[in-house]
Design a protein around this motif. Structure first.
Motif, short mmCIF file in Angstrom:
data_model
loop_
_atom_site.label_atom_id
_atom_site.label_comp_id
_atom_site.label_asym_id
_atom_site.label_seq_id
_atom_site.Cartn_x
_atom_site.Cartn_y
_atom_site.Cartn_z
N THR A 197 4.55 -5.54 2.10
CA THR A 197 3.21 -5.89 2.59
C THR A 197 3.15 -5.54 4.07
OG1 THR A 197 3.96 -8.19 2.84
CG2 THR A 197 2.74 -7.63 0.84
N SER A 198 3.80 -6.34 4.92
CA SER A 198 3.84 -6.01 6.34
C SER A 198 5.29 -5.99 6.79
CB SER A 198 3.05 -7.02 7.16
OG SER A 198 1.67 -6.93 6.88
N GLY A 199 5.60 -5.08 7.70
CA GLY A 199 6.95 -4.97 8.23
C GLY A 199 7.30 -3.53 8.53
N TYR A 200 8.47 -3.33 9.14
CA TYR A 200 8.88 -1.98 9.47
C TYR A 200 9.19 -1.18 8.22
CZ TYR A 200 8.53 -2.44 14.43
OH TYR A 200 8.00 -2.57 15.70
N THR A 201 8.82 0.08 8.27
CA THR A 201 8.90 0.95 7.10
C THR A 201 10.29 1.58 6.98
OG1 THR A 201 8.26 2.98 8.27
CG2 THR A 201 6.47 1.54 7.48
N ALA A 202 10.41 2.50 6.04
CA ALA A 202 11.67 3.22 5.85
C ALA A 202 12.05 4.04 7.08
CB ALA A 202 11.56 4.14 4.63
N CYS A 203 11.08 4.49 7.85
CA CYS A 203 11.33 5.30 9.04
C CYS A 203 11.32 4.42 10.28
CB CYS A 203 10.30 6.42 9.17
SG CYS A 203 10.39 7.63 7.83
N ASP A 204 12.38 4.48 11.07
CA ASP A 204 12.52 3.64 12.25
C ASP A 204 11.33 3.80 13.20
OD1 ASP A 204 15.14 3.56 11.11
OD2 ASP A 204 15.92 2.94 13.06
N ARG A 205 10.94 2.66 13.80
CA ARG A 205 9.86 2.56 14.79
C ARG A 205 8.47 2.63 14.19
NH1 ARG A 205 10.04 0.05 17.45
NH2 ARG A 205 8.93 0.79 19.28
N TRP A 206 8.36 2.71 12.88
CA TRP A 206 7.06 2.80 12.22
C TRP A 206 6.85 1.57 11.34
CZ3 TRP A 206 3.65 6.31 13.83
CH2 TRP A 206 4.15 7.36 14.61
N GLN A 207 5.74 0.89 11.58
CA GLN A 207 5.46 -0.39 10.93
C GLN A 207 4.20 -0.30 10.09
OE1 GLN A 207 4.09 -3.69 13.49
NE2 GLN A 207 5.79 -4.90 12.67
N PHE A 208 4.27 -0.88 8.89
CA PHE A 208 3.09 -1.02 8.04
C PHE A 208 2.58 -2.45 8.19
CE2 PHE A 208 1.12 -2.28 3.97
CZ PHE A 208 0.13 -1.31 3.88
N ALA A 209 1.26 -2.61 8.30
CA ALA A 209 0.67 -3.94 8.42
C ALA A 209 -0.57 -4.00 7.55
CB ALA A 209 0.32 -4.24 9.88
N GLU A 210 -0.79 -5.15 6.92
CA GLU A 210 -1.98 -5.32 6.09
C GLU A 210 -2.38 -6.78 6.05
OE1 GLU A 210 -2.43 -6.65 2.63
OE2 GLU A 210 -0.59 -7.76 2.97
N ASN A 211 -3.63 -7.00 5.74
CA ASN A 211 -4.15 -8.33 5.47
C ASN A 211 -5.01 -8.23 4.23
OD1 ASN A 211 -4.71 -11.11 5.92
ND2 ASN A 211 -6.72 -10.52 6.70
N GLY A 212 -4.56 -8.82 3.14
CA GLY A 212 -5.27 -8.71 1.88
C GLY A 212 -4.28 -8.65 0.73
N SER A 213 -4.56 -7.77 -0.22
CA SER A 213 -3.73 -7.71 -1.43
C SER A 213 -2.90 -6.43 -1.55
CB SER A 213 -4.63 -7.83 -2.67
OG SER A 213 -5.60 -6.77 -2.69
N VAL A 214 -2.99 -5.56 -0.55
CA VAL A 214 -2.30 -4.27 -0.64
C VAL A 214 -0.79 -4.45 -0.62
CG1 VAL A 214 -1.87 -2.09 0.55
CG2 VAL A 214 -4.19 -2.96 0.37
N VAL A 215 -0.11 -3.73 -1.51
CA VAL A 215 1.35 -3.65 -1.52
C VAL A 215 1.71 -2.17 -1.60
CG1 VAL A 215 3.49 -4.33 -2.65
CG2 VAL A 215 1.52 -5.88 -2.69
N VAL A 216 2.72 -1.77 -0.83
CA VAL A 216 3.12 -0.36 -0.80
C VAL A 216 4.64 -0.25 -0.91
CG1 VAL A 216 1.15 0.30 0.63
CG2 VAL A 216 3.33 -0.27 1.72
N THR A 217 5.09 0.95 -1.20
CA THR A 217 6.48 1.33 -1.02
C THR A 217 6.52 2.40 0.06
OG1 THR A 217 7.22 0.81 -3.26
CG2 THR A 217 8.46 2.49 -2.08
#
Length: 355
Positions: A39-59
């Protein structure tokens, strides 16, 4: 005890001879590995963060899907696994990177000479139309957003935008988050966007942004990201892997399975005191996590080992390393030396000092 300015500046973000403020813009470093059900947090690639508010989930993953003939080997892939078809009030999704204030003083924000910044990048989006990138001045609480247009879905395109500098408030001269760059992926539309204008109205940040999160078949890719002073973008400044890794390790470090961690002595028959040095000075004293009990083992002499049975052995954590107070599964001899290493498949230690 807080870091002094000298301690915190052990490793600067911007390498000598490099004008690219972005770290890991070619997505070459991936210490965390693929992040599933994110949902929210740092991604597979260093220094890059995913953030969301709602129902989205990603890989998120480090992908080999890259623009042809541009010299890139990797990209950041954001794969929608739980979609959000119609955003509600407050819903959003974005990918971002952040910068320390002490590394931004040369931009002269807060003065009449505040410098423009040009952002260039390669992007592959599942949607055509209006997409929005944004600078966020974290210390002032102000935003500056610009539209870039995707002409062909699921096709690599190169984009460039130039942001005017912010003359009212400077960046704090410290190790904390002062500036962010957003790539909006979805945003509930509730305001009016005025491009390339600094403002503090949250509703106006990303009006008109298409929803790239509305289908589980959607994938969003990013690579070749460069942020530099001025109104003209130069060719992407390729950097050797070792230099990029060192910059990333200021924020995050990892130890995988069967890897030496440190050395120490038997304090008593069931406890070892050891020193765990970091690979370089981190931004701040990190948060330490492990894969759980039995994440490591200790060599007692020759090939004899003892199993660590404590998942949180870290003590006196500093920006340069940590002391280990290790409880072990069977007895040893006071005063004998000991070497600590991570255990087999799946074992890890993470040191996280990210912004």
């Amino acid at each position: 005890m807080p870091l002094t300015k000298l301690q915190s500046r052990g490793t600067l973000n911007i390498g000598a001879g490099s004008s690219n403020i972005i770290i890991n813009g070619a997505m070459t470093v991936s210490q965390r590995g693929t992040q599933t059900n994110q949902t929210s947090g740092y991604t597979a690639c260093d220094r890059w963060q995913f953030a969301e508010n709602g129902s989205v989930v990603v890989t998120t993953s480090q992908s080999t899907d890259v623009p042809s003939g541009q010299g890139f080997a990797n990209s950041l892939k954001i794969d929608v696994t739980t979609a959000s078809g119609t955003p509600s009030s407050g819903n959003y999704a974005l990918v971002r990177t952040k910068f320390e204030g002490q590394d931004l003083q040369h931009l002269l924000y807060g003065t009449s000479n505040a410098k423009s910044l040009t952002l260039s990048f390669w992007v592959k989006s599942p949607k055509t139309g209006t997409h929005i990138v944004q600078l966020t001045h974290s210390d002032a609480g102000y935003y500056n957003s610009i539209i870039y247009t995707i002409n062909s879905a699921n096709t690599w395109e190169h984009k460039k935008v130039t942001f005017v500098g912010y003359q009212t408030t400077g960046f704090d001269d410290d190790i904390n988050n002062s500036l962010q760059v957003y790539w909006w992926l979805m945003k509930y539309d509730e305001g009016t966007l005025t491009e390339n204008t600094w403002h503090n109205t949250s509703a106006n940040q990303a009006s008109g942004q298409v929803n790239t999160m509305d289908n589980t078949s959607n994938n969003f890719y990013l690579t070749g990201v460069q942020l530099e002073v001025g109104s003209q973008n130069s060719d992407f400044q390729n950097e050797d892997f070792g230099t990029t890794l060192k910059k990333c390790q200021r924020y995050f470090q990892s130890w995988g399975s069967v890897q030496s961690v440190g050395s120490g002595v038997w304090y008593n028959s069931t406890q070892i005191i050891a020193h765990m040095p970091f690979f370089g000075i981190m931004r701040d004293a990190p948060t330490m996590t492990t894969s759980g009990n039995n994440f490591a083992k200790v060599y007692k002499g020759g090939s004899t080992t003892r199993q660590v049975d404590d998942s949180t052995p870290f003590d006196l954590i500093k920006s340069t390393g940590s002391r280990l107070n290790l409880g072990v599964s069977s007895s040893g001899t006071d005063g004998q030396g000991a070497m600590v290493q991570t255990e087999g498949s799946g074992a890890y230690i993470f040191a996280d000092a990210d912004l």
